[in-house]
Motif scaffolding. Structure first.
Motif: not given
Length: 333
Positions: A18-31, A41-47, A52-54
């Motif tokens: 089983p896994y959970t879908i989490e949310t995190r803040h990201r920053l990208r720099v373009i030009n 992103y996906g997070l394994c509920s055990e470890c 990777s979540v399709p």
């Protein structure tokens, strides 16, 4: 924020977990310019390792694409779909009309970012039907008569919508161009609630004049029905008129309309109709009629105002909580 699922392979655990879908803040720099967005992103509920979540990678790229385009002033794929729907034109005819390559619009919808000049042109067409009319006439030789007539018909309909002779028509235009999705059915009911709240909840003076009739599918303003009936059950497109268009609405008018939109606008037309069917003004005006019998019986302002004054004393309809309690009470067994 997270939600749990099950049945995906974790390479660290080497089994389906089983896994959970989490949310995190990201920053990208373009030009050299920073773009902030939320990534899922996906997070394994055990470890608790990332897995990777399709579909999530594509979802994140689409989310970033929208933010990047909005902040850069570039048309989004959603905007292009709205443009196509607004003028009832297909991808290839639009490409031909604008003098683009045959598959240019298709490539934009597949993710290719338009050149700035092309993006600006498409955005102008989306927000200005008169600009679209000009382009249509200049490029009509590049598209079929069928495509030309479909766009011409839509532009004529938009012109009809943006013109108004009464305050009722102006309020309808304001509602259509709100953030909410509006159909002919929901527009009629939202107008009814605007009248009801202005008469019975707020200042006691109707925001607009206009005859309201007790039709089989709830309260209807016949003049507005004639104007918008061509859309049937479809969503009425946003016209994006110049803000000065609404100068005829007072601050108090907008306060009442916005309150109604923020409380009833989230509901679809069928639910709004059901609410009016449970109310005294519509039922009283239809005494002696069969369920689906046609009627031009008028729902008087006095009956609407008196009913809502009484309901307001019970639920305090000046608050969202009060409106929600009132709506819930109508559907209790």
């Amino acid at each position: 924020m997270s939600s749990e699922n099950d049945g995906i392979l974790c390479w660290k655990c080497r089994k389906l977990v089983p896994y959970t879908i989490e949310t995190r803040h990201r920053l990208r720099v373009i030009n050299g310019k920073k773009y902030e967005y939320n990534e899922r992103y996906g997070l394994c509920s055990e470890c608790h390792s990332e897995i990777s979540v399709p579909g999530l990678m594509d979802e994140n790229e689409n989310r970033f694409d929208i933010i990047y385009r909005r902040l850069s002033g570039i048309i989004t794929k959603g905007d292009i779909h709205e443009l196509l729907n607004k003028y009832d034109i297909e991808k290839r005819p639009l490409s031909h009309l604008l003098g683009f390559g045959e598959h240019t619009i298709s490539r934009y919808l597949d993710g290719q970012i338009p050149k700035r000049e092309y993006s600006d042109l498409l955005l102008r067409l989306l927000h200005d039907h008169l600009e679209m009319e000009k382009v249509l006439e200049e490029g009509k030789g590049r598209i079929t008569n069928v495509a030309y007539n479909k766009v011409k018909k839509k532009i004529a309909l938009i012109k009809q919508m943006t013109s108004y002779n009464t305050k009722l028509e102006l309020v309808a235009l304001y509602i259509v161009n709100s953030q909410y999705e509006v159909t002919d059915l929901s527009l009629q009911k939202l107008l009814y609630f605007v009248k009801a709240f202005s008469l019975g909840v707020f200042d006691g003076e109707a925001v607009f004049d206009g005859t309201c009739e007790a039709w089989a599918y709830g309260p209807v303003f016949p003049d507005i029905y004639k104007k918008y009936r061509a859309f049937g059950d479809s969503l009425i497109p946003k016209i994006n008129p110049d803000p000065s268009c609404f100068a005829g609405l007072k601050a108090e008018d907008k306060k009442i309309i916005d309150f109604v939109l923020n409380t009833f606008g989230r509901l679809n037309g069928k639910v709004l109709m059901d609410i009016t069917h449970k109310e005294e003004p519509w039922n009283t005006a239809r005494i002696g009629l069969e369920t689906f019998e046609t009627s031009k019986n008028v729902i008087s302002d006095s009956s609407i105002g008196d009913y809502y004054k009484g309901i307001n004393k019970i639920y305090d309809l000046t608050t969202r909580e009060g409106v929600n309690k009132y709506i819930d009470s109508l559907f209790e067994e």
